[in-house]
Design an enzyme around this catalytic site. Structure first.
Site, short mmCIF file in Angstrom:
data_model
loop_
_atom_site.label_atom_id
_atom_site.label_comp_id
_atom_site.label_asym_id
_atom_site.label_seq_id
_atom_site.Cartn_x
_atom_site.Cartn_y
_atom_site.Cartn_z
N LEU A 1 -18.13 -4.77 -44.05
CA LEU A 1 -18.92 -3.99 -45.10
C LEU A 1 -18.46 -3.91 -46.47
O LEU A 1 -17.10 -3.96 -46.75
CB LEU A 1 -18.61 -2.53 -44.59
CG LEU A 1 -19.73 -2.28 -43.44
CD1 LEU A 1 -19.08 -0.91 -42.84
CD2 LEU A 1 -21.11 -2.15 -44.00
N LYS B 1 -33.76 -25.56 -38.55
CA LYS B 1 -33.61 -25.29 -37.10
C LYS B 1 -33.58 -26.26 -36.38
O LYS B 1 -32.78 -26.67 -35.37
CB LYS B 1 -34.82 -24.25 -36.63
CG LYS B 1 -34.93 -22.82 -37.20
CD LYS B 1 -36.15 -22.18 -36.61
CE LYS B 1 -36.02 -20.87 -37.03
NZ LYS B 1 -36.97 -19.87 -36.42
#
Ligand SMILES: NC(=O)c1ccc[n+]([C@@H]2O[C@H](COP(=O)([O-])OP(=O)(O)OC[C@H]3O[C@@H](n4cnc5c(N)ncnc54)[C@H](OP(=O)(O)O)[C@@H]3O)[C@@H](O)[C@H]2O)c1
Length: 302
Positions: free
Chosen positions: A36, A135
């Site tokens: 964070l 992907k």
């Protein structure tokens, strides 16, 4: 069977559903997340709250960067199943996870970040095709690595796309795709296979869904026809943050690519494989969304 499941991208939109499904199925669940940024607001506040919720659910939080190879190898050695729901800009960063998994050499199943169209069977306009190509590149790298895997084609997340009333689509509730994914992660029948989520009750046309929504809500939608050429032009001229979603919408809702191929005999369809699981139909989802409108992060096109 209880497993140790590590989720990358757990704090994100789809990741939270994966965490909930993994915990609900009794797995020891770990979330690998970037540290964070103290003192920042907005998204970081939301992420802080999500991590607090995860801790309360019993999730083990592992803070780290995807560049930290040693850290990755260390945590991978402690788990058996790895699921990635990393955001689109990070698809190729999964090569770092693959490299760490090769070194740890203990992973029983890896499910990479996909959960959309069957990438080897659709083609799209350039802005969306670029994402599909990434992907595909990850699929090929996983296959070459020999890491046991499952690719999950979730088609359209229904709560995410419920604001878009367009064409032939497979509308799958996020909770159901997460449930199918966690089941598939420990299922020998899905080893090195593609799991396609195409439940019969969730294949619906634009007109079906609009008319059903109008009946349920008692409201009438004002419909404006936008010609396909206009949409294509927008994918060529607008900046990436708009042209990519436009190309996605074009592929899914105008070309109807999710239904443009037949399932073959050896394809594994999720609602057939897990027929004991009572999935949410698009009809039920309209009821849910009328009572409790879904919170999605994408804007509606006007
Ligand atoms: N078919 C559909 O309808 C549909 C709908 C939605 C999503 N999806 C697919 O589901 C997958 C996950 O998408 P999502 O929308 O859930 O992802 P997301 O919420 O945008 O992001 C997932 C996580 O990735 C990490 N992340 C995001 N941006 C980052 C950055 N710039 N640098 C480093 N880490 C970053 C964050 O994890 P930490 O901060 O915790 O590290 C974030 O929580 C994708 O493959 C997407 O295509 C499919």
């Amino acid at each position: 069977m209880r497993k140790k499941v590590l989720i990358f991208g757990a704090t994100g939109y789809l990741g939270k559903y994966m965490v909930e499904a993994s915990i609900a199925m009794g797995h020891l669940t770990y979330a690998y997340t970037r540290p964070l940024k103290l003192g920042s607001a907005g998204d970081e506040d939301r992420k802080f709250k999500t991590l607090q919720d995860f801790k309360a659910m019993g999730v083990t939080i592992v803070e780290g960067e995807l560049d930290d190879h040693e850290k990755l190898v260390g945590i991978l050695r402690q788990v058996e199943i790895v699921i990635s729901t990393l955001a689109a800009p990070l698809y190729l960063d999964q090569l770092k996870i693959i490299s760490a998994m090769k070194e740890s050499s203990n992973i029983e199943r890896f499910i990479p970040s996909e959960f959309g169209n069957e990438v080897d069977r659709v083609t799209a306009l350039p802005p969306f095709q670029a994402l599909l190509n990434n992907k595909k590149r990850i699929r090929r790298a996983i296959e070459a690595s020999g890491i046991p895997h499952t690719f999950v084609s979730g088609n359209s997340m229904a709560a995410y796309f419920i604001h878009y009333f367009f064409f032939h689509v497979v509308w799958n509730y996020e909770e159901d795709v997460a449930n199918y994914t966690i089941r598939a992660a420990t299922d020998p029948r899905t080893l090195n296979k593609i799991l396609i989520c195409r439940p019969l009750k969730n294949i619906a046309s634009q007109l079906d869904v609009i008319s059903s929504w109008e009946k349920k809500s008692g409201l009438t939608l004002n419909k404006v026809h936008i010609p396909e050429e206009v949409v294509i032009k927008q994918t060529q001229t607008l900046p990436g943050e708009i042209s990519i979603p436009m190309a996605v919408l074009h592929n899914i809702f105008i070309k109807g690519e999710q239904m443009n191929y037949e399932l073959k005999e050896d394809d594994i369809e999720a609602s057939t494989l897990y027929s004991d699981y009572n999935y949410t139909s698009i009809d039920n989802l309209l009821d849910i969304s009328l009572v409790n409108p879904p919170q999605v992060k994408i804007a509606t096109f006007v």
